[in-house]
Design a protein around this motif. Structure first.
Motif, PDB file in Angstrom:
ATOM      1  N   GLU A 123      -0.437  27.517  12.844  1.00 40.74           N
ATOM      2  CA  GLU A 123      -0.218  26.135  12.398  1.00 40.74           C
ATOM      3  C   GLU A 123       1.224  25.747  12.688  1.00 40.74           C
ATOM      4  O   GLU A 123       2.132  26.569  12.584  1.00 40.74           O
ATOM      5  N   LEU A 124       1.418  24.465  13.001  1.00 36.39           N
ATOM      6  CA  LEU A 124       2.770  23.944  13.100  1.00 36.39           C
ATOM      7  C   LEU A 124       3.161  23.504  11.695  1.00 36.39           C
ATOM      8  O   LEU A 124       2.689  22.491  11.190  1.00 36.39           O
ATOM      9  N   ILE A 125       3.985  24.311  11.042  1.00 33.91           N
ATOM     10  CA  ILE A 125       4.319  24.033   9.651  1.00 33.91           C
ATOM     11  C   ILE A 125       5.320  22.896   9.546  1.00 33.91           C
ATOM     12  O   ILE A 125       5.166  21.971   8.766  1.00 33.91           O
ATOM     13  N   GLU A 126       6.365  22.990  10.377  1.00 37.39           N
ATOM     14  CA  GLU A 126       7.389  21.959  10.297  1.00 37.39           C
ATOM     15  C   GLU A 126       8.057  21.782  11.639  1.00 37.39           C
ATOM     16  O   GLU A 126       8.309  22.742  12.355  1.00 37.39           O
ATOM     17  N   TYR A 127       8.324  20.520  11.973  1.00 38.43           N
ATOM     18  CA  TYR A 127       8.976  20.224  13.247  1.00 38.43           C
ATOM     19  C   TYR A 127      10.024  19.158  12.989  1.00 38.43           C
ATOM     20  O   TYR A 127       9.713  18.049  12.591  1.00 38.43           O
ATOM     21  N   GLN A 128      11.291  19.525  13.159  1.00 36.90           N
ATOM     22  CA  GLN A 128      12.390  18.656  12.743  1.00 36.90           C
ATOM     23  C   GLN A 128      13.549  18.792  13.709  1.00 36.90           C
ATOM     24  O   GLN A 128      13.585  19.667  14.555  1.00 36.90           O
ATOM     25  N   LYS A 129      14.521  17.929  13.514  1.00 35.84           N
ATOM     26  CA  LYS A 129      15.812  18.177  14.142  1.00 35.84           C
ATOM     27  C   LYS A 129      16.320  19.519  13.620  1.00 35.84           C
ATOM     28  O   LYS A 129      16.136  19.849  12.438  1.00 35.84           O
ATOM     29  N   THR A 130      16.977  20.285  14.482  1.00 33.69           N
ATOM     30  CA  THR A 130      17.402  21.626  14.088  1.00 33.69           C
ATOM     31  C   THR A 130      18.300  21.595  12.858  1.00 33.69           C
ATOM     32  O   THR A 130      18.154  22.416  11.940  1.00 33.69           O
ATOM     33  N   SER A 131      19.206  20.618  12.824  1.00 31.97           N
ATOM     34  CA  SER A 131      20.116  20.551  11.679  1.00 31.97           C
ATOM     35  C   SER A 131      19.334  20.358  10.373  1.00 31.97           C
ATOM     36  O   SER A 131      19.653  20.968   9.348  1.00 31.97           O
ATOM     37  N   VAL A 132      18.298  19.560  10.436  1.00 32.77           N
ATOM     38  CA  VAL A 132      17.505  19.304   9.228  1.00 32.77           C
ATOM     39  C   VAL A 132      16.754  20.557   8.807  1.00 32.77           C
ATOM     40  O   VAL A 132      16.781  20.957   7.640  1.00 32.77           O
ATOM     41  N   ILE A 133      16.107  21.198   9.787  1.00 33.72           N
ATOM     42  CA  ILE A 133      15.240  22.325   9.423  1.00 33.72           C
ATOM     43  C   ILE A 133      16.052  23.491   8.872  1.00 33.72           C
ATOM     44  O   ILE A 133      15.582  24.231   8.002  1.00 33.72           O
ATOM     45  N   PHE A 134      17.280  23.641   9.342  1.00 33.29           N
ATOM     46  CA  PHE A 134      18.062  24.773   8.845  1.00 33.29           C
ATOM     47  C   PHE A 134      18.867  24.433   7.598  1.00 33.29           C
ATOM     48  O   PHE A 134      19.263  25.325   6.858  1.00 33.29           O
TER      49      PHE A 134
END
Lengths: 269, 289
Positions: free
Chosen positions: B261-272
């Motif tokens: 599953e694609l759990i989350e897809y964000q700008k890198t700064s946001v996801i980290f």
């Protein structure tokens, strides 16, 4: 069990394996020694340079000609079959691989008879029939060594080629190029093997005391000269037969050593 | 050891399927990006086992997109579906669509599509029978030396391209005296940059990188990462990585995959810094995976 008995047992086992090894190599050296000592008696430039009954020049040439024609038949068919089995897997390819295994068990005399029936009986091309018979013996080895060599090429190379947008056949060419050393080894070793075959030649290429006259005639060969000359009652002929045996062994040994050198160089940069 | 890992995954799994868990297939992020590639409802199988459960995924033009996730989550399968390498694996199949500039790559010629979407693999795999420079230009030769207009490329021009791509990969200065050595004679990091150069020579639009640094030492890794920053000016890059620091360092967007599953897809700064999903946070902070 104390240390001393354990060490004693170890020594006994080690000596047993050594004895077995010595027993195994005695016949080997005896064969080579006999061929050398008997072969040297009549080995001179006349033996190498004259036609039978004085020498066996035509047999040396004939052996290589028969082998060359055998290559012409067995290499394209064998290598391409190996490529098919290794690169285009499937039920048919697996069946072919199995058939090659079965084929490698065909006795050499039967290859000769079949070749006689198929080639000689229809076209009377004795020399060609000899090469066909040897091809039957060589094919399974070439097929299997090509297959094994291609299977040992890492799949990552095929993926690299495919990912670059190469069509399937070019990817196969890359794999084949990577495997060419092992394939050459298989080809040379099986060549050395079939060069010494006599039985398939009895009803095909047979014996000739003349110069090479074409693949439609009888073509003399070293193995057959050994078989032919040693059946004569005169000493000179028998000695000459041994010389032919010595030359045959030297050629086969040279091929084997050549293969060793070839495969060793592969790992150097 | 394996038991321990399994238990952790089991825990996460239980949470995934619990009522207040985060069973997600619809991911909102990525709708606003200018997409070079678009993966639509992609499902993939190895024999009976489903590895990708069907999700949408957009890859931004001239950006680096990182795909992270624990082993076996389907990141390699995803990237291999994106240049039709997946279909070559025996027993593998897929459903859904992968679009490059709006063209369904599965409806076009696979050979043509693979040359527009280049790939760099986990283990460096230069052709051992070719020299360094021949490796660099192998892609052009393998495609029959043809340009798209059917004109053949001459030998001098080929050598020029070889030098150019080796330069782009930052390898030329290191290997210019040994360009006729076997490609396999280089160090691991050099081999990997040679593989990147090789991929660049066929002028792809997208570069897929499947854990390109996992077999390399830190110094070589750094060089490849710098190279990726250079390359993104001209190429769209997708990189699968095990290494979260690497994803944080190099990528503009990050996709977190878990169990197909694609759990989350964000700008890198946001996801980290501020991930939306708890599962993402737990993975990024190293609590499982």
């Amino acid at each position: 069990m104390n240390l001393r008995t354990r060490r004693a047992k170890d020594k006994v086992m080690k000596s047993l394996t050594l004895v077995a090894f010595l027993v195994a190599i005695v016949p080997l050296f005896y064969v080579i020694g006999t061929v050398i000592s008997k072969g040297l008696v009549a080995l001179n430039w006349q033996a190498l340079g004259e036609l039978p009954p004085l020498g066996f020049r035509n047999a040396i040439i004939g052996t290589f000609i028969i082998l060359a024609v055998t290559w012409l038949i067995a290499l394209p068919v064998g290598i391409m079959s190996g490529v098919y089995i290794a690169e285009y897997r499937g039920i048919f390819a697996r069946a072919m691989s199995f058939l090659a295994d079965v084929m490698s068990g065909v006795p050499s005399i039967i290859a000769g008879i079949v070749s006689y029936v198929v080639v000689v009986a229809t076209t009377r091309a004795f020399g060609l029939a000899g090469s066909v018979a040897l091809s039957i013996l060589m094919l399974p080895v070439v097929i299997r060594s090509t297959e094994e060599a291609l299977k040992s090429v890492p799949n990552s190379l095929r993926e690299a080629s495919t990912a670059l947008g190469a069509p399937k056949w070019r990817t196969t060419a890359i794999a084949l190029n990577t495997a060419k050393g092992s394939i050459a080894t298989g080809v040379l070793l099986s060549s050395a093997r079939v060069m010494g075959e006599t039985a398939p030649l009895i009803m095909t290429a047979g014996y000739s005391q003349w110069e090479f006259m074409g693949m439609d005639c009888r073509v003399n060969s070293l193995a057959y000269v050994v078989y032919e000359f040693l059946r004569y009652p005169d000493k000179e002929r028998i000695a000459l037969g041994w010389s032919a045996a010595l030359i045959l062994i030297i050629i086969i040994l040279a091929i084997n050593i050549g293969v060793r050198i070839l495969t060793r160089r592969k790992y150097e940069y | 050891m394996s038991i321990k890992v399994y238990t952790q995954e089991e825990n996460v799994n239980a949470e995934l399927h619990s009522p207040e868990g985060v069973m997600v297939t619809e991911v909102s992020a990525g709708d606003d990006i200018e997409a070079k590639m678009h993966v639509k409802n992609l499902k993939a199988w190895f024999r009976q086992k489903q590895v990708l459960n069907g999700f949408d995924f957009k890859v931004a033009t001239n950006k680096i997109t990182a795909i992270i996730g624990p082993s076996g989550c389907g990141k390699s399968t995803l990237i291999r579906c994106m240049n039709r390498m997946h279909e070559l694996t025996p027993g593998a199949r897929m459903e859904g669509g992968v679009f490059l500039d709006g063209i369904d790559i599965y409806k076009e010629d696979s050979v043509e599509m693979r040359s527009r979407i280049g790939m760099v693999f986990q283990t460096p795999n230069p052709f051992p029978t070719m020299s360094v420079v021949d490796n660099a230009i192998s892609g052009i030769k393998l495609r029959g030396r043809g340009k798209s207009d059917g004109k053949k490329i001459g030998k001098d021009e080929l050598m020029g391209i070889g030098e150019e791509v080796l330069n782009m990969a930052g390898l030329w200065d290191e290997v210019k005296d040994d360009i006729n050595k076997s490609g396999a004679a280089l160090s691991g990091g050099q081999q990997q940059r040679l593989c990147i150069a090789r991929a660049l020579a066929v002028e792809p639009e997208v570069l897929l990188m499947d854990e390109p640094c996992s077999a390399l030492d830190p110094a070589s890794t750094l060089k490849i990462e710098e190279l990726m920053q250079e390359l993104k000016k001209d190429y769209t890059i997708v990189v699968v990585t095990h290494n979260m620091q690497q994803a944080a360092r190099v990528s503009d967007y990050t996709a977190f995959l878990y169990m197909g599953e694609l759990i989350e897809y964000q700008k890198t700064s946001v996801i980290f810094e501020n991930p939306e999903k708890e599962l993402t946070e737990r993975y990024i902070t190293g609590r499982f995976g």
